[in-house]
Design a protein around this motif. Structure first.
Motif, PDB file in Angstrom:
ATOM      1  N   THR A 298      -5.483   5.416  -5.693  1.00 14.24           N
ATOM      2  CA  THR A 298      -6.026   6.238  -4.617  1.00 14.24           C
ATOM      3  C   THR A 298      -6.581   5.339  -3.522  1.00 14.24           C
ATOM      4  O   THR A 298      -6.759   4.128  -3.716  1.00 14.24           O
ATOM      5  N   GLU A 299      -6.876   5.932  -2.366  1.00 10.39           N
ATOM      6  CA  GLU A 299      -7.428   5.157  -1.251  1.00 10.39           C
ATOM      7  C   GLU A 299      -8.737   4.485  -1.649  1.00 10.39           C
ATOM      8  O   GLU A 299      -8.968   3.309  -1.353  1.00 10.39           O
ATOM      9  N   GLN A 300      -9.600   5.200  -2.344  1.00 13.37           N
ATOM     10  CA  GLN A 300     -10.883   4.635  -2.763  1.00 13.37           C
ATOM     11  C   GLN A 300     -10.680   3.477  -3.733  1.00 13.37           C
ATOM     12  O   GLN A 300     -11.352   2.440  -3.632  1.00 13.37           O
TER      13      GLN A 300
ATOM     14  N   HIS B  74      -9.464   0.361  -1.791  1.00  9.14           N
ATOM     15  CA  HIS B  74     -10.566  -0.286  -1.066  1.00  9.14           C
ATOM     16  C   HIS B  74     -11.451  -1.080  -2.026  1.00  9.14           C
ATOM     17  O   HIS B  74     -11.861  -2.213  -1.722  1.00  9.14           O
TER      18      HIS B  74
ATOM     19  N   ALA C  19      -4.299  -1.121   4.930  1.00  6.86           N
ATOM     20  CA  ALA C  19      -4.477  -0.029   3.969  1.00  6.86           C
ATOM     21  C   ALA C  19      -4.913   1.247   4.677  1.00  6.86           C
ATOM     22  O   ALA C  19      -4.405   2.343   4.394  1.00  6.86           O
ATOM     23  N   GLN C  20      -5.849   1.125   5.609  1.00  3.77           N
ATOM     24  CA  GLN C  20      -6.332   2.307   6.336  1.00  3.77           C
ATOM     25  C   GLN C  20      -5.215   2.927   7.171  1.00  3.77           C
ATOM     26  O   GLN C  20      -5.080   4.149   7.241  1.00  3.77           O
TER      27      GLN C  20
ATOM     28  N   PHE D 141       0.814  -1.214   0.000  1.00  3.85           N
ATOM     29  CA  PHE D 141       0.000   0.000   0.000  1.00  3.85           C
ATOM     30  C   PHE D 141       0.851   1.269   0.000  1.00  3.85           C
ATOM     31  O   PHE D 141       0.370   2.338  -0.364  1.00  3.85           O
TER      32      PHE D 141
ATOM     33  N   MET E   9      -2.738   4.714   4.762  1.00  5.12           N
ATOM     34  CA  MET E   9      -3.313   5.938   4.216  1.00  5.12           C
ATOM     35  C   MET E   9      -3.386   7.025   5.297  1.00  5.12           C
ATOM     36  O   MET E   9      -3.145   8.197   5.032  1.00  5.12           O
TER      37      MET E   9
END
Length: 308
Positions: A225-227, A230, A250-251, A219, A254
């Protein structure tokens, strides 16, 4: 933190800079006959820094050594990692080898040179890499001149080529290699491979510290991108334990990235305030940075002012 800021180099050095993982990597990279010439169990990771005559320090990515089967002599192993094309990597490796020889002759009082295996681990854009140092000389040179130039034949492991990862390595090393191959620009392919490895390795593999390190790299290196990350996890990951592990990692990554971005903006604002003559206390109150952080920014700022 090196994996977050320099994801490719940081991950490669920390993951494969350990004896067990380096040994497994060498088993994949070296020709079988050459690998059999190394004494089992003799491999060890060596210091990776070298000093020149002026005391300047140079770092290889990974340095190791092993004894040669049936002999008292040892052999050095240099593994240089590149995530982007570098035409002059042969010269970089040649420099490291020269420093090794200088150090060995000084410390061992030896009259013979220690052999060195120069390995290039590459996972940049797909391209052909000539292993020969002599390929850097003008192609118009005569055979007589070319034959008298220094030579260095790199052992090249080009991860960008198809079918470069055999099925014989352990689940964690396979996951690390596939991550280096795909994390930057093909997360879909990577997640599908990791689904398979999760089935083979089970919960012990998924919850291991090594796999947590691999996730952090994935990650940190991804260009999505984060979106998008996910969405890919929800779409491609079928193993519930793997999905939960991926989402939490991932969270976390980010969030760290957002926090670092906010702190970098605060540091940039502080630099502007220093330019305008704000007091340190005012900058602390406005930006939320500590007084020491402002002073650390102030020192190079003052040096710039002096030399301007």
């Amino acid at each position: 933190m090196e994996i977050l800021h320099k994801p490719h180099d940081g991950f490669f050095r920390t993951f494969f800079g350990r004896t067990r993982e380096l040994g497994e990597l060498l088993q994949q990279i070296l020709p079988a006959e050459l690998f059999r010439q190394l004494d089992p169990g003799s491999l060890k990771v060596e210091p990776d820094s070298y000093l020149d005559e002026k005391g300047r320090e140079y770092f290889s990515d990974i340095a190791g050594s092993a004894t040669i089967a049936g002999q008292k002599h040892k052999i050095y192993i240099l593994v240089e990692h590149k995530s982007w094309p570098n035409k002059w990597v042969h010269l970089q490796m040649y420099h490291y080898i020269y420093r090794i020889w200088k150090q060995e002759l000084k410390e061992q009082k030896s009259s013979v040179l220690c052999p060195v295996l120069p390995i290039l681990f590459y996972h940049g854009p797909t391209r052909r890499i000539d292993p020969s140092l002599r390929s850097l000389f003008p192609p118009s040179l005569s055979a007589e001149i070319r034959g008298r130039q220094p030579e260095l034949d790199l052992i090249i492991y080009n991860l960008s080529l198809p079918e470069t990862i055999p099925g014989s390595c352990s689940a964690t090393v396979a996951a690390a290699l596939y991550s280096l191959k795909y994390a930057r620009d093909n997360l879909t392919a990577l997640l599908r491979v990791l689904n398979r490895l999760a089935r083979e390795g089970g919960t012990a593999f998924l919850l291991s510290p090594d796999f947590k390190q691999i996730q952090t790299y994935i990650f940190s290196a991804s260009s999505l991108t984060e979106q998008e990350i996910h969405q890919q996890i929800y779409t491609e990951v079928t193993n519930p334990v793997l999905q939960e592990e991926f989402m939490s990692t991932a969270q976390l990554i980010m969030q760290r990235g957002r926090q670092e971005g906010m702190r970098e903006k605060a540091r940039e604002d502080a630099r502007r305030m220093l330019d305008k003559g704000f007091s340190i206390q005012d900058i602390v109150d406005i930006t939320g940075l500590s007084e020491q952080e402002i002073k650390d920014l102030q020192e190079p700022h003052n040096q710039t002012q002096i030399h301007a």
